[in-house]
Design an enzyme around this catalytic site. Sequence first.
Site, PDB file in Angstrom:
ATOM      1  CG  LEU A 152      -1.817  -1.216   1.407  1.00 22.27           C
ATOM      2  CD1 LEU A 152      -2.782  -0.995   2.573  1.00 22.27           C
ATOM      3  CD2 LEU A 152      -2.572  -1.537   0.135  1.00 22.27           C
ATOM      4  N   GLY A 156       1.155  -5.446   1.135  1.00 23.99           N
ATOM      5  CA  GLY A 156       0.197  -5.539   0.039  1.00 23.99           C
ATOM      6  C   GLY A 156       0.745  -6.282  -1.171  1.00 23.99           C
ATOM      7  CG  ASN A 183       6.465  -5.733   5.932  1.00 27.76           C
ATOM      8  OD1 ASN A 183       5.406  -5.680   5.317  1.00 27.76           O
ATOM      9  ND2 ASN A 183       7.479  -4.922   5.715  1.00 27.76           N
ATOM     10  CD  GLU A 184       0.661  -5.946   6.279  1.00 23.69           C
ATOM     11  OE1 GLU A 184       1.421  -6.899   6.554  1.00 23.69           O
ATOM     12  OE2 GLU A 184       0.138  -5.808   5.165  1.00 23.69           O
TER      13      GLU A 184
END
Lengths: 281, 281, 281
Positions: free
Chosen positions: C86, C131, C153-154
């Site tokens: 994103l 994303g 890896n958010e």
Amino acid sequence: MLRSKLLSLVTRSGSSRLMSTGTKLTSVEVNDKTGIATLTMNRPPVNGLNLELLQDLKASIDEIEGNKSRGLILTSSSPTIFSAGLDILEMYKPDKDRIRAFWSQLQDTWLALYGSSVPTAAAINGHSPAGGCLLATSCEYRVMLPKFTIGLNETQLGIVAPKWFMSAFLSVLPQREAERALNQGRMFSTEEALKVGLIDETANSKEEAIEKCAAFIGTFAKVNPLARSLTKQQFRAADLQQLENERKEDLEKFLFFVNQPAVQKGLGIYLEGLKKKAKKQ
Amino acid sequence: MLRSKLLSLVTRSGSSRLMSTGTKLTSVEVNDKTGIATLTMNRPPVNGLNLELLQDLKASIDEIEGNKSRGLILTSSSPTIFSAGLDILEMYKPDKDRIRAFWSQLQDTWLALYGSSVPTAAAINGHSPAGGCLLATSCEYRVMLPKFTIGLNETQLGIVAPKWFMSAFLSVLPQREAERALNQGRMFSTEEALKVGLIDETANSKEEAIEKCAAFIGTFAKVNPLARSLTKQQFRAADLQQLENERKEDLEKFLFFVNQPAVQKGLGIYLEGLKKKAKKQ
Amino acid sequence: MLRSKLLSLVTRSGSSRLMSTGTKLTSVEVNDKTGIATLTMNRPPVNGLNLELLQDLKASIDEIEGNKSRGLILTSSSPTIFSAGLDILEMYKPDKDRIRAFWSQLQDTWLALYGSSVPTAAAINGHSPAGGCLLATSCEYRVMLPKFTIGLNETQLGIVAPKWFMSAFLSVLPQREAERALNQGRMFSTEEALKVGLIDETANSKEEAIEKCAAFIGTFAKVNPLARSLTKQQFRAADLQQLENERKEDLEKFLFFVNQPAVQKGLGIYLEGLKKKAKKQ
């Protein structure tokens, strides 16, 4: 004895301190350097999960969540038993009110552990059947000492592991393995548990097991704690929600089952066997 | 021929007897020593699952549940085909009433097998495509003879395996493997099936396969049967419930799909091919 | 540059042609021989998923579904980044209307890709975090070039991957692996990703990766396309339905989270870091 051992550890290394004496049957020790809390079950001789131990476990989990620990390592003060599971005395000829409180507390304690906001790991330093296995599989990581056994052996005792025991089991084992082991009431040796994924590592001593658990928790050092806990809780939401939604039915189901004459008879025979075994030793 | 073979076995070893002659297309033989029932599908040439075979299968499962057998081993009287799956003649230019009865019976038979209270195992002594694979994966254990194939190959035939076929498939395979195989309509060789977990063991003869199935069922010898069956049924409850809840929609979906001109045409071409093949032989 | 490369490829081999110039940030090339469409993301420098790239991706997926392509291969025009995920500029100090459109478009694009009727594969020719990993795991097959990384890896960025990111991740990884990696925000090297099943194959060049993706799609050559797409969509129905049912809540949850001062601050620091890094290069 545990206390003095812990205190001697504090004195010796200077790297940890005893944080909590709030509960009778558990102790919480937070390592100053790592910020990781070790939660020790201490209800001799086998950490049988009775109402009081479950209450103390829940209180200690809450305390660890509240005191900003970096993680929780669950272990036992016994050199041979992690936890023998639900205390059969709670289920044999039970008092009507107490058995309700007991099962509700088991639900509460599990929801707190499985949904805990901090990273969790189990240093399995002894046998871990039934409810002991539930506690271990509800953590995010498992390190086990050799020559012990672990598994959900309920069917061997003539009882049925509730659905949420199965959820925790399925969170670590493939469906095919999980179903077969549940149906068989299979106890896995340390080696077997490692092979199938029921545990993640082995260790040769309790200290090493705790170190390895701490190393796992250390992998989250650079991870945002809030994002981490929301991620974990979202991942586990379906399992947690299922019990939340079915608490009453789950309780009634347990009460109905445990009060069956055949089950009471089975528990009686099992207790008799335990007494004889104890006398011999 | 099966009957005489079974009887000769009885005569020879004295360790088993023919329990049931209640159905035309299946036979049930209970081993006296082990208490395990062998359920043999016997609709030559390929054990095509038509209405009558499905009815007989259901009746035999019910009988085995009722007669306190220790377990159920599903196998085939054919030396090369376990079951070729749904009988295409039930689906090609179908009679309106019969096709409804056929599909409802398939649902009933599956619910009985997948949710069976006794331990189940499949001795897969021949090819096992589509519905044959459904039966095999609905058991708790699978032993297969070499040089055969197994899989849900519906897409190869231009049809769609229902959701509950997928449930049984997913109970043994990881999601990634299951989805890919379903989309490809992949048939696994015995070796491939073993590797991926679609079967549990191989055997060099039908007798050896049945022995290995019996050994698996023997792992439950010391397990409380009631606790075991409740555990299994609870574990499989979501899959079973899903079909229970959607039986009508599932039937209508099947009828809509099977009556598509393109599907009827495809089935016609397939049947024509089978006839030509049969003439050549 | 991409265009000229593609055209030169057409000229050289005569086996493929450029089908679509309909979108600015993606290109679609259909191979004449195989009928397989390659969908290339082309938003330098990192294929950051902003509103426009997501719109173009959705339009290209729709186009490929509409033009009877035999399959879809997703890849990147960048030699080092598949997609960086994103676009943080969509989330940092966002415009109220645009951020809603952005997230809704992300939902739409994912529903289209994960539920696509054609076979899908990702030729992962560069890093693929967050994303980017979502896009890759929403395809049915993954081939990756060496020395890159992939993962959700958010949590490393202080944010939470939505439930449907987790669904796609769980469609390829076992639950235990998936949860741990999500909590850690773990990026897997190509080798690690292969070992754990996050990717299916490796390739030494983009061309080879595309060839291997085409070979996977080729396994469906003899499969009825309608039966195949219905099978896939039924298999993925629960995941797709979950987002369909929760689109609004999912959007509100995202908006609430992204507007937290702590998250905004974190994104600001992250962007500052990116700028400094860019200046140095």
